[in-house]
Enzyme design. Structure first.
Site, PDB file in Angstrom:
ATOM      1  N   ASP A   1      -1.625  -0.826  12.673  1.00  0.00           N
ATOM      2  CA  ASP A   1      -1.072  -1.636  11.847  1.00  0.00           C
ATOM      3  C   ASP A   1      -0.637  -3.011  12.144  1.00  0.00           C
ATOM      4  O   ASP A   1       0.341  -3.373  12.713  1.00  0.00           O
ATOM      5  CB  ASP A   1       0.307  -0.998  11.358  1.00  0.00           C
ATOM      6  CG  ASP A   1       0.909  -1.368   9.911  1.00  0.00           C
ATOM      7  OD1 ASP A   1       1.210  -2.577   9.776  1.00  0.00           O
ATOM      8  OD2 ASP A   1       1.021  -0.596   8.940  1.00  0.00           O
TER       9      ASP A   1
ATOM     10  N   ARG B   1       0.850  -1.133  -0.005  1.00  0.00           N
ATOM     11  CA  ARG B   1       0.022   0.051   0.018  1.00  0.00           C
ATOM     12  C   ARG B   1       0.961   1.225   0.039  1.00  0.00           C
ATOM     13  O   ARG B   1       1.633   1.334   0.949  1.00  0.00           O
ATOM     14  CB  ARG B   1      -0.836  -0.185   1.265  1.00  0.00           C
ATOM     15  CG  ARG B   1      -1.871   1.080   1.285  1.00  0.00           C
ATOM     16  CD  ARG B   1      -3.131   0.607   2.271  1.00  0.00           C
ATOM     17  NE  ARG B   1      -2.581   1.257   3.542  1.00  0.00           N
ATOM     18  CZ  ARG B   1      -3.673   1.820   4.259  1.00  0.00           C
ATOM     19  NH1 ARG B   1      -4.896   1.865   3.910  1.00  0.00           N
ATOM     20  NH2 ARG B   1      -3.365   2.313   5.604  1.00  0.00           N
TER      21      ARG B   1
ATOM     22  N   THR C   1      -1.063   7.434  -1.364  1.00  0.00           N
ATOM     23  CA  THR C   1      -1.970   7.402  -2.061  1.00  0.00           C
ATOM     24  C   THR C   1      -3.266   6.243  -1.623  1.00  0.00           C
ATOM     25  O   THR C   1      -4.331   6.215  -2.003  1.00  0.00           O
ATOM     26  CB  THR C   1      -1.801   6.883  -3.611  1.00  0.00           C
ATOM     27  OG1 THR C   1      -1.324   5.744  -3.528  1.00  0.00           O
ATOM     28  CG2 THR C   1      -0.825   8.014  -4.243  1.00  0.00           C
TER      29      THR C   1
ATOM     30  N   ASP D   1       2.943  -4.277  11.534  1.00  0.00           N
ATOM     31  CA  ASP D   1       4.025  -3.592  12.550  1.00  0.00           C
ATOM     32  C   ASP D   1       3.897  -4.291  13.734  1.00  0.00           C
ATOM     33  O   ASP D   1       4.678  -4.847  14.512  1.00  0.00           O
ATOM     34  CB  ASP D   1       3.791  -2.366  12.429  1.00  0.00           C
ATOM     35  CG  ASP D   1       4.126  -1.379  11.383  1.00  0.00           C
ATOM     36  OD1 ASP D   1       4.974  -2.040  10.479  1.00  0.00           O
ATOM     37  OD2 ASP D   1       4.030  -0.175  11.240  1.00  0.00           O
TER      38      ASP D   1
HETATM   39  N1  URA Z   1      -3.759  -1.980   7.589  1.00  0.00           N
HETATM   40  C1  URA Z   1      -3.526  -2.375   8.778  1.00  0.00           C
HETATM   41  O1  URA Z   1      -2.768  -2.854   9.194  1.00  0.00           O
HETATM   42  N2  URA Z   1      -4.423  -1.640   9.637  1.00  0.00           N
HETATM   43  C2  URA Z   1      -5.509  -0.849   9.173  1.00  0.00           C
HETATM   44  O2  URA Z   1      -6.108  -0.283  10.022  1.00  0.00           O
HETATM   45  C3  URA Z   1      -5.586  -0.747   7.775  1.00  0.00           C
HETATM   46  C4  URA Z   1      -4.639  -1.430   6.884  1.00  0.00           C
END
Ligand code: URA
Length: 205
Positions: A197, A102, A106, A200
């Site tokens: 995330d 991602r 954008t 992460d």
């Molecule tokens: N990806 C993630 O890890 N968390 C989100 O909230 C959205 C996309």
């Protein structure tokens, strides 16, 4: 068609996953547990066949999984955290990989890796923990179909209404399995309340 897990254990696990004080090692265990529950739900309608066996006491007709190879395809990298339960509980499963990244500015998905076993005729599960904008998952479903999958299923831990709508728009009729359907996306396209995330938190990055 959206399926939301409805089980006290799922609620328990997802709450601890969301908690920002949960450390990566515990987060990985919880991710395994919720993915196991999802894998069981997403395979509820697998075909079974009769098998005559003998218990220590008498013969009986049992039921076993009909020969139907499963393919689990994580969307890299966060999807890797959902694969192991499928490998642990199903006798005949292979793994493919789709790498979509991602762009943080954008929020558009870019493909950087694709390695898939044969998909035609097999039951295919795309796994991606966070269905946020739906862009990556929709793209992965397209890739899976281009490679022969007929009705790939999507398995996610947390979904946003936007993500679900995006899948329904691009791939109507897709079976989507989630542990939680959250409220909305924030301006940075993170799910609210969400869990942050996922990649992460899984890898401590
Ligand atoms: N990806 C993630 O890890 N968390 C989100 O909230 C959205 C996309």
């Amino acid at each position: 068609m959206l399926h939301v897990l409805d089980h006290p254990l799922a609620a328990h696990v997802i709450t601890h996953l969301r908690d920002k004080t949960t450390k990566p090692a515990t987060f990985r265990t919880l991710a395994y547990q919720i993915s196991l529950l999802l894998a069981i739900e997403a395979t509820r309608n697998l075909a079974v066949e009769d098998k005559l066996i003998e218990t220590p006491l008498e013969p009986m007709h049992g039921r076993v999984l009909a020969h139907s190879p499963l393919v689990v395809v994580p969307i890299l990298r966060a999807g890797l955290g959902m694969v192991q339960p499928f490998l642990d509980i199903f006798p005949d499963v292979s793994v493919g990989y789709i790498g979509l990244e991602r762009d943080h500015a954008t929020a558009v998905a870019r493909s950087y890796y694709c390695k898939l076993p044969p998909l035609a005729g097999n039951t295919v599960f795309l796994v991606d923990p966070m269905l946020a904008t739906g862009g990556s998952a929709a793209q992965a479903l397209t890739v899976a179909k281009e490679n022969g999958a007929t009705a790939p299923r999507l398995v996610c831990i947390v979904a946003s209404p936007t993500g679900v709508a995006e899948i329904e728009r691009h791939h109507p009729g897709t079976e989507i399995y989630v542990a939680a359907l959250d409220r909305e996306l924030n301006a940075r396209k993170y799910i609210l309340p969400g869990l942050g995330d996922f990649g992460d938190r899984l890898y401590g990055t």
